[in-house]
Design a protein around this motif. Structure first.
Motif, PDB file in Angstrom:
ATOM      1  N   SER A 194       0.843  -1.197   0.000  1.00 53.92           N
ATOM      2  CA  SER A 194       0.000   0.000   0.000  1.00 53.92           C
ATOM      3  C   SER A 194       0.883   1.252   0.000  1.00 53.92           C
ATOM      4  CB  SER A 194      -0.943   0.000   1.212  1.00 53.92           C
ATOM      5  OG  SER A 194      -0.215  -0.082   2.419  1.00 53.92           O
ATOM      6  N   GLN A 195       2.007   1.186   0.712  1.00 59.42           N
ATOM      7  CA  GLN A 195       2.954   2.309   0.706  1.00 59.42           C
ATOM      8  C   GLN A 195       3.604   2.462  -0.668  1.00 59.42           C
ATOM      9  OE1 GLN A 195       5.741   1.801   3.926  1.00 59.42           O
ATOM     10  NE2 GLN A 195       4.147   1.637   5.488  1.00 59.42           N
ATOM     11  N   LYS A 196       4.034   1.345  -1.245  1.00 64.70           N
ATOM     12  CA  LYS A 196       4.660   1.386  -2.569  1.00 64.70           C
ATOM     13  C   LYS A 196       3.679   1.900  -3.622  1.00 64.70           C
ATOM     14  CE  LYS A 196       8.097  -2.281  -1.916  1.00 64.70           C
ATOM     15  NZ  LYS A 196       8.610  -3.589  -2.394  1.00 64.70           N
ATOM     16  N   ASP A 200       4.427   5.054  -6.041  1.00 67.58           N
ATOM     17  CA  ASP A 200       4.521   4.865  -7.493  1.00 67.58           C
ATOM     18  C   ASP A 200       3.401   5.584  -8.238  1.00 67.58           C
ATOM     19  OD1 ASP A 200       6.844   3.436  -7.363  1.00 67.58           O
ATOM     20  OD2 ASP A 200       5.884   1.471  -7.377  1.00 67.58           O
ATOM     21  N   LYS A 201       2.230   5.678  -7.628  1.00 68.31           N
ATOM     22  CA  LYS A 201       1.126   6.424  -8.248  1.00 68.31           C
ATOM     23  C   LYS A 201       1.522   7.881  -8.415  1.00 68.31           C
ATOM     24  CE  LYS A 201      -3.903   6.900  -7.825  1.00 68.31           C
ATOM     25  NZ  LYS A 201      -4.106   8.344  -7.950  1.00 68.31           N
ATOM     26  N   ASN A 202       2.147   8.427  -7.408  1.00 67.40           N
ATOM     27  CA  ASN A 202       2.614   9.820  -7.450  1.00 67.40           C
ATOM     28  C   ASN A 202       3.707   9.995  -8.500  1.00 67.40           C
ATOM     29  OD1 ASN A 202       2.740  12.551  -6.383  1.00 67.40           O
ATOM     30  ND2 ASN A 202       4.676  11.968  -5.420  1.00 67.40           N
ATOM     31  N   ARG A 203       4.628   9.032  -8.587  1.00 63.53           N
ATOM     32  CA  ARG A 203       5.727   9.119  -9.552  1.00 63.53           C
ATOM     33  C   ARG A 203       5.218   8.988 -10.990  1.00 63.53           C
ATOM     34  NH1 ARG A 203      10.605   5.296  -8.333  1.00 63.53           N
ATOM     35  NH2 ARG A 203      11.533   6.660  -9.911  1.00 63.53           N
ATOM     36  N   GLY A 207       5.318  11.635 -14.181  1.00 60.99           N
ATOM     37  CA  GLY A 207       6.116  11.189 -15.314  1.00 60.99           C
ATOM     38  C   GLY A 207       7.522  10.771 -14.944  1.00 60.99           C
ATOM     39  N   GLU A 208       7.697  10.314 -13.705  1.00 60.55           N
ATOM     40  CA  GLU A 208       9.029   9.974 -13.220  1.00 60.55           C
ATOM     41  C   GLU A 208       9.359   8.480 -13.315  1.00 60.55           C
ATOM     42  OE1 GLU A 208       9.198  13.553  -9.841  1.00 60.55           O
ATOM     43  OE2 GLU A 208       9.102  11.443  -9.225  1.00 60.55           O
ATOM     44  N   LEU A 209       8.408   7.660 -13.758  1.00 59.30           N
ATOM     45  CA  LEU A 209       8.655   6.217 -13.880  1.00 59.30           C
ATOM     46  C   LEU A 209       8.702   5.823 -15.350  1.00 59.30           C
ATOM     47  CD1 LEU A 209       6.661   4.093 -11.256  1.00 59.30           C
ATOM     48  CD2 LEU A 209       9.126   4.343 -11.496  1.00 59.30           C
ATOM     49  N   SER A 210       9.804   5.233 -15.780  1.00 56.96           N
ATOM     50  CA  SER A 210       9.938   4.798 -17.174  1.00 56.96           C
ATOM     51  C   SER A 210       9.113   3.539 -17.408  1.00 56.96           C
ATOM     52  CB  SER A 210      11.407   4.499 -17.491  1.00 56.96           C
ATOM     53  OG  SER A 210      11.839   3.362 -16.743  1.00 56.96           O
ATOM     54  N   ASN A 211       8.881   3.223 -18.695  1.00 55.97           N
ATOM     55  CA  ASN A 211       8.157   2.002 -19.044  1.00 55.97           C
ATOM     56  C   ASN A 211       8.901   0.763 -18.524  1.00 55.97           C
ATOM     57  OD1 ASN A 211       6.268   3.552 -20.340  1.00 55.97           O
ATOM     58  ND2 ASN A 211       7.048   3.162 -22.399  1.00 55.97           N
ATOM     59  N   GLY A 212      10.227   0.810 -18.608  1.00 60.38           N
ATOM     60  CA  GLY A 212      11.027  -0.306 -18.120  1.00 60.38           C
ATOM     61  C   GLY A 212      10.877  -0.507 -16.624  1.00 60.38           C
ATOM     62  N   SER A 213      10.826   0.587 -15.882  1.00 59.12           N
ATOM     63  CA  SER A 213      10.637   0.500 -14.431  1.00 59.12           C
ATOM     64  C   SER A 213       9.260  -0.061 -14.100  1.00 59.12           C
ATOM     65  CB  SER A 213      10.803   1.879 -13.780  1.00 59.12           C
ATOM     66  OG  SER A 213      12.124   2.342 -13.912  1.00 59.12           O
ATOM     67  N   CYS A 214       8.259   0.350 -14.854  1.00 59.21           N
ATOM     68  CA  CYS A 214       6.901  -0.169 -14.636  1.00 59.21           C
ATOM     69  C   CYS A 214       6.838  -1.661 -14.950  1.00 59.21           C
ATOM     70  CB  CYS A 214       5.894   0.590 -15.501  1.00 59.21           C
ATOM     71  SG  CYS A 214       5.585   2.282 -14.941  1.00 59.21           S
ATOM     72  N   PHE A 215       7.580  -2.086 -15.982  1.00 64.08           N
ATOM     73  CA  PHE A 215       7.635  -3.501 -16.333  1.00 64.08           C
ATOM     74  C   PHE A 215       8.224  -4.309 -15.181  1.00 64.08           C
ATOM     75  CE2 PHE A 215      10.404  -6.941 -17.941  1.00 64.08           C
ATOM     76  CZ  PHE A 215       9.434  -7.786 -18.468  1.00 64.08           C
ATOM     77  N   VAL A 216       9.320  -3.837 -14.629  1.00 65.36           N
ATOM     78  CA  VAL A 216       9.970  -4.537 -13.513  1.00 65.36           C
ATOM     79  C   VAL A 216       9.051  -4.564 -12.294  1.00 65.36           C
ATOM     80  CG1 VAL A 216      11.867  -4.435 -11.847  1.00 65.36           C
ATOM     81  CG2 VAL A 216      12.312  -4.050 -14.280  1.00 65.36           C
ATOM     82  N   LYS A 217       8.473  -3.425 -11.957  1.00 68.08           N
ATOM     83  CA  LYS A 217       7.607  -3.347 -10.781  1.00 68.08           C
ATOM     84  C   LYS A 217       6.368  -4.224 -10.939  1.00 68.08           C
ATOM     85  CE  LYS A 217       8.984   1.252  -9.175  1.00 68.08           C
ATOM     86  NZ  LYS A 217       9.193   0.910  -7.746  1.00 68.08           N
TER      87      LYS A 217
END
Length: 286
Positions: A194-196, A200-203, A207-217
């Motif tokens: 819930s914290q993460k 991540d919703k805020n990031r 626009g601070e999260l790349s597509n690659g980062s979203c894939f990993v997460k």
């Protein structure tokens, strides 16, 4: 990047969440590239996929000098079952009946017992007594697959029965499954993710999260949540304790996953399609 989780488990996650939706086949080069995002090197990927092939989960095909991998029929069946449980929208309905599986596997086949126990636990069976397993869910299809896989038809008896006592249904559930322990793990999942999710919703909104980062997460989220398939028997609502946290965990997982999946899919397709383009280029050179 630091290696997260074992390579074989991550390959299962990628097949279940991505590859099986793209004609169920991937070039080994693309798989290696995707697993690099999680800190896995080429050697570990090749060793893991080879082991999965020997275990009957995947199969390989050579096209020119390129190796392609796809799920076997058994692998697809397992991924379908896992997917239904991971992304379920409700508890299974219950007809009030209990399915009972009893086996008497001889000593010279004792190595099958541990394998069978693991499979039964994964499917949601609970151990009532020695070699006697029960579930409220209609798992005939899964049972038949297990019997065929291990060739143990002559050693297994399967019943559909009603519970006549001597205690109530909740006592029976408590004897077969440690739901307090499962609930505690759901609570830990909720606290951590819930914290993460909020971060991540805020990031993403900034626009601070790349597509690659979203894939990993996204993949790591599924990978972590998938662990509940090994401990949560997926019981009908009537048999669950009043303060059951599985529903809250499922809701959090879905919200988090839905937030990540679009950019994650974009990244996957870029890597996947680049592998296809490189293959076409290689063919044109010949």
């Amino acid at each position: 990047m630091e290696k997260q989780f074992n390579t074989r488990s991550m390959i299962f996650t990628l097949f279940g969440d991505y590859i099986r939706h793209h004609d169920n086949v991937i070039w080994i080069g693309s798989l290696i590239r995707l697993l690099q995002e999680f800190g896995h090197n080429e050697q570990s990927v090749r060793a893991a996929i080879s082991r999965m092939s020997k275990q009957g989960w995947v199969q390989s095909k050579k096209i020119g000098n390129k190796s392609y991998y796809s799920l076997t029929e058994r692998g697809q069946a397992r991924m379908e079952e896992a997917s239904k449980r991971i992304y379920k929208t409700d508890h299974p309905s219950w007809d009030g009946q209990w399915r009972i599986l009893v086996y008497t596997i001889p000593e010279n086949k004792r190595h099958l017992r541990d394998e069978l126990r693991k499979e039964l636990v994964w499917s949601g069976f609970g151990l009532l007594s020695n070699s006697c397993w029960i579930t409220p869910n209609p798992l005939e299809e899964q049972v038949n697959r297990l019997i065929e896989k291990y060739d143990i038809n002559e050693y297994v008896s399967y019943f559909n029965a009603s519970y006549e006592g001597m205690n109530n249904q909740s006592d029976l559930v408590q004897k077969c499954w440690n739901l307090d322990e499962v609930n505690a793990k759901y609570q830990s999942f909720i606290q951590e993710y819930s914290q993460k999710y909020v971060i991540d919703k805020n990031r993403i909104e900034k626009g601070e999260l790349s597509n690659g980062s979203c894939f990993v997460k996204s993949a790591l989220l599924v990978h972590q949540y998938r662990k509940f398939l090994f401990i949560d028997p997926n019981l009908p609502q009537e048999l669950l304790p009043k303060r059951w946290l599985g529903d809250s965990a499922a809701s959090l997982f879905k919200d988090y996953y839905n937030m990540l999946i679009e950019p994650a899919n974009t990244f996957f397709k870029e890597v996947f399609e680049m592998g296809e383009i490189n293959q076409i280029k290689e063919e044109l050179k010949k």
